[in-house]
Design a protein around this motif. Structure first.
Motif, PDB file in Angstrom:
ATOM      1  N   PRO A  30       0.817  -1.216   0.000  1.00  0.00           N
ATOM      2  CA  PRO A  30       0.000   0.000   0.000  1.00  0.00           C
ATOM      3  C   PRO A  30       0.851   1.267   0.000  1.00  0.00           C
ATOM      4  CG  PRO A  30       0.117  -0.910   2.220  1.00  0.00           C
ATOM      5  CD  PRO A  30       0.853  -1.877   1.325  1.00  0.00           C
ATOM      6  N   SER A  31       0.299   2.331  -0.573  1.00  0.00           N
ATOM      7  CA  SER A  31       0.906   3.649  -0.416  1.00  0.00           C
ATOM      8  C   SER A  31       0.306   4.253   0.850  1.00  0.00           C
ATOM      9  CB  SER A  31       0.547   4.545  -1.609  1.00  0.00           C
ATOM     10  OG  SER A  31       0.933   3.908  -2.798  1.00  0.00           O
ATOM     11  N   ASP A  63       4.778   1.704  -0.086  1.00  0.00           N
ATOM     12  CA  ASP A  63       5.186   2.443  -1.290  1.00  0.00           C
ATOM     13  C   ASP A  63       5.105   3.943  -1.007  1.00  0.00           C
ATOM     14  OD1 ASP A  63       5.500   0.011  -2.510  1.00  0.00           O
ATOM     15  OD2 ASP A  63       3.816   0.219  -3.893  1.00  0.00           O
ATOM     16  N   TYR A 201       7.345   5.509  -9.434  1.00  0.00           N
ATOM     17  CA  TYR A 201       6.747   4.301  -8.858  1.00  0.00           C
ATOM     18  C   TYR A 201       6.990   3.069  -9.745  1.00  0.00           C
ATOM     19  CZ  TYR A 201       2.757   1.064  -8.651  1.00  0.00           C
ATOM     20  OH  TYR A 201       1.970  -0.062  -8.677  1.00  0.00           O
ATOM     21  N   THR A 205       8.841  -0.149  -8.260  1.00  0.00           N
ATOM     22  CA  THR A 205       8.025  -1.349  -8.108  1.00  0.00           C
ATOM     23  C   THR A 205       8.577  -2.493  -8.944  1.00  0.00           C
ATOM     24  OG1 THR A 205       6.136  -0.075  -7.457  1.00  0.00           O
ATOM     25  CG2 THR A 205       5.667  -2.224  -8.415  1.00  0.00           C
ATOM     26  N   ARG A 219      -2.995  -7.674  -6.595  1.00  0.00           N
ATOM     27  CA  ARG A 219      -3.382  -6.282  -6.349  1.00  0.00           C
ATOM     28  C   ARG A 219      -4.667  -5.973  -7.109  1.00  0.00           C
ATOM     29  NH1 ARG A 219       1.618  -3.427  -9.711  1.00  0.00           N
ATOM     30  NH2 ARG A 219       1.051  -4.201 -11.766  1.00  0.00           N
ATOM     31  N   LYS A 260      -8.843   5.679  -0.899  1.00  0.00           N
ATOM     32  CA  LYS A 260      -8.169   5.802   0.383  1.00  0.00           C
ATOM     33  C   LYS A 260      -8.010   7.275   0.770  1.00  0.00           C
ATOM     34  CE  LYS A 260      -4.572   3.127   0.205  1.00  0.00           C
ATOM     35  NZ  LYS A 260      -3.134   2.989  -0.081  1.00  0.00           N
TER      36      LYS A 260
HETATM   37  N1  GLU Z   1       1.320   1.326  -3.825  1.00  0.00           N
HETATM   38  C1  GLU Z   1       0.375   1.304  -4.901  1.00  0.00           C
HETATM   39  C2  GLU Z   1      -1.028   1.431  -4.340  1.00  0.00           C
HETATM   40  O1  GLU Z   1      -1.213   1.411  -3.146  1.00  0.00           O
HETATM   41  C3  GLU Z   1       0.534   0.103  -5.799  1.00  0.00           C
HETATM   42  C4  GLU Z   1       0.439  -1.204  -5.146  1.00  0.00           C
HETATM   43  C5  GLU Z   1       0.843  -2.428  -5.951  1.00  0.00           C
HETATM   44  O2  GLU Z   1       1.594  -2.369  -6.934  1.00  0.00           O
HETATM   45  O3  GLU Z   1       0.392  -3.455  -5.487  1.00  0.00           O
HETATM   46  O4  GLU Z   1      -1.963   1.626  -5.084  1.00  0.00           O
END
Ligand code: GLU
Length: 322
Positions: A30-31, A63, A201, A205, A219, A260
């Motif tokens: 998660p961000s 993230d 990102y 990633t 995801r 979120k």
């Molecule tokens: N951190 C990003 C998010 O929360 C991407 C997460 C991912 O690649 O699973 O949306």
């Protein structure tokens, strides 16, 4: 193309390959932009379940590279909600902000070998020139063949883009048809370092999925389009992409995705109704018909009831119905 990688990272390759073969590692990433909403929690539960059903380690990666979007207290609340639900991760919490050195090393290796070019186009300018029905977000390549200009101009640094070669990008998609996008036409040259100096990102990633030996990326379906740029980075480095599971999204009563950042529907509402962790796990699992409505069970009990292939089939269904 792995010879693009600096020597110390190349030697990591064998280790990563072993890791992927021996443990089907997964991650939740998660961000820290707010408290997790119910959709995020369901994604976390499924990521945990899919990883644990394969006996893999489950990592928690925050993230947090895009620091202006981070919200104070968000990471703590994410950890607290996961723990409360019994979704316990292995090892220390990983933070992308603490791994910048790795991404910067890969970025400079790509830059030195001529895979990147500096781009002066601003977001506003690209929005102005994009045709009304054009594919939004695909960079039209204005700076691609210009002589590189590195330094500050009008007090701005360039962004750095990965030059995509003609051809299709492919990845294994567990919950739908094989992922396949045309590199130049549907993905476009990807920004790996932004003009404001932030590492992008997609770079972080892609590098992390590889360096952490992630076998399965589970995801939300909203991240399906992000897979093209991430696979492009991995391919350019000569690295194998993980398998992807893009999960159905949780919609609110009006058919809108939860957000979120808007603080949409989190655990707090259900906790205020007096629901405990088992009731919440039951509701999250019942929302995908994994258990009957009203079931109350722990994450561990759910794990014991599930099998990977029927779960995979079940997760494909909601999209076919929608
Ligand atoms: N951190 C990003 C998010 O929360 C991407 C997460 C991912 O690649 O699973 O949306």
């Amino acid at each position: 193309m792995t010879d693009l990688l600096p020597h110390h990272l190349r030697s990591l390759q064998a280790e990563v390959a072993d890791l992927r073969a021996s443990s089907r590692r997964g991650r939740y990433a998660p961000s820290p932009t707010g408290r997790l909403h119910l959709g995020n929690l369901r994604t976390a539960l499924l990521s945990w379940l899919i990883t644990r059903l394969q006996g893999g380690e489950w990592l928690l990666r925050i993230d947090d590279l895009d620091t202006p979007r981070n919200r104070p207290g968000a990471e703590a609340s994410i950890q607290e909600d996961l723990r409360w639900l019994g979704l316990l991760w292995d090892g220390p919490v990983l933070r992308q902000s603490e791994r910048r050195g790795l991404y910067a090393t890969v970025l400079s290796a790509l830059r030195r070998s001529g895979q990147l070019y500096p781009c002066r186009c601003s977001r506003r300018m690209l929005a102005d020139v994009s045709a009304p029905h054009g594919r939004s977000g695909v960079y039209p390549g204005f700076c691609r063949s210009l002589a590189p200009r590195w330094g500050l101009e009008d007090e701005r640094l360039p962004s750095w883009r990965l030059r995509l070669e003609p051809g299709r990008l492919r990845w294994q998609e567990e919950l739908g048809p094989e992922g396949c996008l045309d590199g130049p036409q549907e993905v476009g040259d990807v920004v790996l370092r932004r003009a404001d100096g932030f590492l992008a990102y997609h770079l972080a990633t892609a590098v992390d999925e590889w360096a952490l030996g992630i076998a399965d990326v589970v995801r939300g379906l909203d991240l399906w389009p992000a897979t093209g740029p991430q696979v492009a980075v991995l391919e350019r480095l000569g690295l194998e992409p993980p398998r992807y599971w893009h999960l159905p999204l949780w919609m609110d009563g009006q058919g809108q995705r939860l957000s979120k950042r808007d603080g949409g529907q989190g655990l707090a509402d259900w906790q205020a109704e007096g629901l405990g962790p088992n009731a919440v796990i039951g509701r999250l699992a019942a929302s995908l018909d994994l258990v009957p409505e009203g079931a109350e069970l722990s994450a561990q009990e759910l794990l014991q009831q599930c099998q990977l292939e029927p779960l995979r089939q079940r997760l494909i269904q909601p999209r076919a119905e929608s």
